[in-house]
Motif scaffolding. Structure first.
Motif, PDB file in Angstrom:
ATOM      1  N   GLY A 253       0.394  -1.245   0.009  1.00  0.00           N
ATOM      2  CA  GLY A 253      -0.069   0.044  -0.023  1.00  0.00           C
ATOM      3  C   GLY A 253       1.233   0.783   0.124  1.00  0.00           C
ATOM      4  O   GLY A 253       1.595   1.211  -1.045  1.00  0.00           O
ATOM      5  N   ASP A 254       0.702   2.055   1.245  1.00  0.00           N
ATOM      6  CA  ASP A 254       1.524   3.174   1.042  1.00  0.00           C
ATOM      7  C   ASP A 254       2.508   3.090   2.527  1.00  0.00           C
ATOM      8  O   ASP A 254       3.042   3.929   2.349  1.00  0.00           O
ATOM      9  N   GLN A 255       2.910   1.761   2.446  1.00  0.00           N
ATOM     10  CA  GLN A 255       3.729   1.988   4.026  1.00  0.00           C
ATOM     11  C   GLN A 255       5.466   1.057   3.447  1.00  0.00           C
ATOM     12  O   GLN A 255       5.003   0.386   2.438  1.00  0.00           O
ATOM     13  N   ILE A 256       5.986   1.531   2.979  1.00  0.00           N
ATOM     14  CA  ILE A 256       7.599   0.638   2.992  1.00  0.00           C
ATOM     15  C   ILE A 256       7.193  -0.529   4.455  1.00  0.00           C
ATOM     16  O   ILE A 256       7.262  -0.615   5.280  1.00  0.00           O
ATOM     17  N   GLU A 257       7.606  -1.714   3.611  1.00  0.00           N
ATOM     18  CA  GLU A 257       8.318  -2.855   4.720  1.00  0.00           C
ATOM     19  C   GLU A 257       9.752  -3.529   4.181  1.00  0.00           C
ATOM     20  O   GLU A 257      10.151  -3.267   2.837  1.00  0.00           O
ATOM     21  N   PHE A 258      10.121  -4.232   5.107  1.00  0.00           N
ATOM     22  CA  PHE A 258      11.930  -4.596   4.984  1.00  0.00           C
ATOM     23  C   PHE A 258      11.249  -5.830   5.543  1.00  0.00           C
ATOM     24  O   PHE A 258      10.714  -6.360   6.510  1.00  0.00           O
ATOM     25  N   ARG A 259      11.593  -7.092   4.070  1.00  0.00           N
ATOM     26  CA  ARG A 259      11.013  -8.584   4.693  1.00  0.00           C
ATOM     27  C   ARG A 259      12.351  -9.412   5.075  1.00  0.00           C
ATOM     28  O   ARG A 259      13.249  -9.402   3.471  1.00  0.00           O
ATOM     29  N   PRO A 260      13.349  -9.954   6.113  1.00  0.00           N
ATOM     30  CA  PRO A 260      14.554  -9.986   6.108  1.00  0.00           C
ATOM     31  C   PRO A 260      14.552 -11.546   5.565  1.00  0.00           C
ATOM     32  O   PRO A 260      13.441 -12.213   5.081  1.00  0.00           O
ATOM     33  N   ALA A 261      15.589 -12.220   4.999  1.00  0.00           N
ATOM     34  CA  ALA A 261      16.330 -13.199   4.168  1.00  0.00           C
ATOM     35  C   ALA A 261      15.448 -14.639   5.384  1.00  0.00           C
ATOM     36  O   ALA A 261      16.045 -13.997   6.541  1.00  0.00           O
ATOM     37  N   SER A 262      14.664 -15.232   5.250  1.00  0.00           N
ATOM     38  CA  SER A 262      14.608 -16.388   5.875  1.00  0.00           C
ATOM     39  C   SER A 262      15.802 -17.284   6.784  1.00  0.00           C
ATOM     40  O   SER A 262      15.567 -17.859   7.285  1.00  0.00           O
ATOM     41  N   SER A 263      16.899 -17.279   5.781  1.00  0.00           N
ATOM     42  CA  SER A 263      17.991 -17.688   5.974  1.00  0.00           C
ATOM     43  C   SER A 263      19.257 -16.768   5.766  1.00  0.00           C
ATOM     44  O   SER A 263      19.186 -16.715   3.691  1.00  0.00           O
ATOM     45  N   LEU A 264      20.850 -16.601   6.045  1.00  0.00           N
ATOM     46  CA  LEU A 264      21.722 -15.685   5.478  1.00  0.00           C
ATOM     47  C   LEU A 264      23.170 -16.667   5.174  1.00  0.00           C
ATOM     48  O   LEU A 264      23.624 -17.789   5.953  1.00  0.00           O
ATOM     49  N   ALA A 265      23.432 -16.843   4.525  1.00  0.00           N
ATOM     50  CA  ALA A 265      24.201 -17.447   3.192  1.00  0.00           C
ATOM     51  C   ALA A 265      25.494 -16.370   3.112  1.00  0.00           C
ATOM     52  O   ALA A 265      25.014 -15.963   2.131  1.00  0.00           O
TER      53      ALA A 265
END
Length: 305
Positions: A253-265
């Motif tokens: 919508g009009d909101q910024i979202e950050f979706r972190p990676a499910s795992s870090l490699a």
């Protein structure tokens, strides 16, 4: 299907990291300058040609040094000539202007008509400047990132254009006892204000000792956040580093979202260097340039096209 015991998975991951690290040891790191005053703590692509310097687009970069004493170098232009040579050109800081202390990151201003950049210190002081055709620094404005917690130590900063709005992203480096912290907020040109929108903890799996979870960061055109992480036990090393795809910025919508990676490699585990600078190269190949601050050992770059 037989279930694989967790310790086998952990062992396999460790072996993979070691194999990639061994391969990276043979990677062509190119020396830039020797000595502790010339570490690269941030890097940004010059999009426009600096004609009078013979610096065409996509071959020139602005780098920052984390020096603290007035008169020591702060900004330089690095020109890459194929695989053969580099030109390093220090840029004098404008006369009478406030000297930055401990520059740790630099970001190109998206969609700017000029060669415009924002360089940021570890304490969150931001220096907005342009480069004219001769490579001279024109300081435009100085401001500070708001609401930084006490003892914050920033090592990453970037600007990302999304839905016509300018998103600022910055990161506290963290340590072996302290998670890194990612922050983001909208930037308003009218009053040079950043309106914070969120934060997230960042902890990387490698390096494990003397770690800085965020030693630089950049957001690509697709909104994917990349971070570099490093091991830093002191001015003589030994140093290790890795790059991670850490998550995704997108609009809901009009909101910024950050979706972190499910795992870090780790994408590029590197033994023997302290990566503190990360930038993307133009084109479909999705290339990157990495820069190091190897303290007493000076600085190096690595181009991956």
């Amino acid at each position: 299907m037989r279930k694989v015991p967790p310790f086998f998975l952990a062992a396999a991951t460790t072996v993979l990291i070691l194999l990639i690290a061994l391969l990276s040891a043979s990677t062509q790191w190119r020396p830039v300058k020797t000595g502790i005053l010339f570490g690269i703590s941030g890097i940004a692509l010059v999009e426009n040609s600096l004609d009078e310097m013979g610096c065409p687009p996509a071959t020139c970069f602005v780098i920052v040094h984390d020096n603290k004493i007035e008169g020591d170098g702060r900004i330089a232009i690095l020109t890459v000539h194929g695989q053969d040579s580099l030109d390093y050109l220090p840029r004098p800081w404008p006369d009478g202007a406030e000297w930055p202390i401990d520059l740790e990151a630099i970001a190109r201003v998206p969609d700017s008509d000029d060669s415009a950049f924002m360089a940021v210190t570890s304490s969150g002081r931001v220096y907005h400047f342009t480069l004219d055709s001769t490579g001279k620094i024109q300081l435009i404005h100085i401001f500070s990132i708001p609401n930084l917690p006490e003892n914050s130590n920033l090592e990453g900063f970037d600007l990302h254009l999304i839905n016509g709005q300018l998103l600022a992203v910055w990161g506290h480096r963290g340590s072996s006892e302290d998670s890194g912290v990612l922050y983001w907020g909208w930037f308003d040109w009218n009053d040079y204000q950043i309106s914070p929108q969120g934060s997230a903890l960042m902890t990387v799996p490698w390096p494990e000792e003397d770690v800085r979870h965020i030693s630089d960061l950049k957001v690509n055109n697709a909104g994917i956040l990349y971070i570099s992480s490093s091991r830093d036990p002191g001015n003589d090393g030994p140093f290790d580093s890795a790059v991670y795809a850490a998550g995704l910025f997108s609009m809901n919508g009009d909101q910024i979202e950050f979706r972190p990676a499910s795992s870090l490699a780790p994408l590029y585990p590197m033994k023997g260097h302290k990566i503190e600078a990360l930038e993307f190269l133009p084109g479909l190949s999705g290339g990157k340039i990495l820069g190091t601050d190897d303290e007493n050992q000076g600085s190096y770059i690595y181009l991956k096209r």
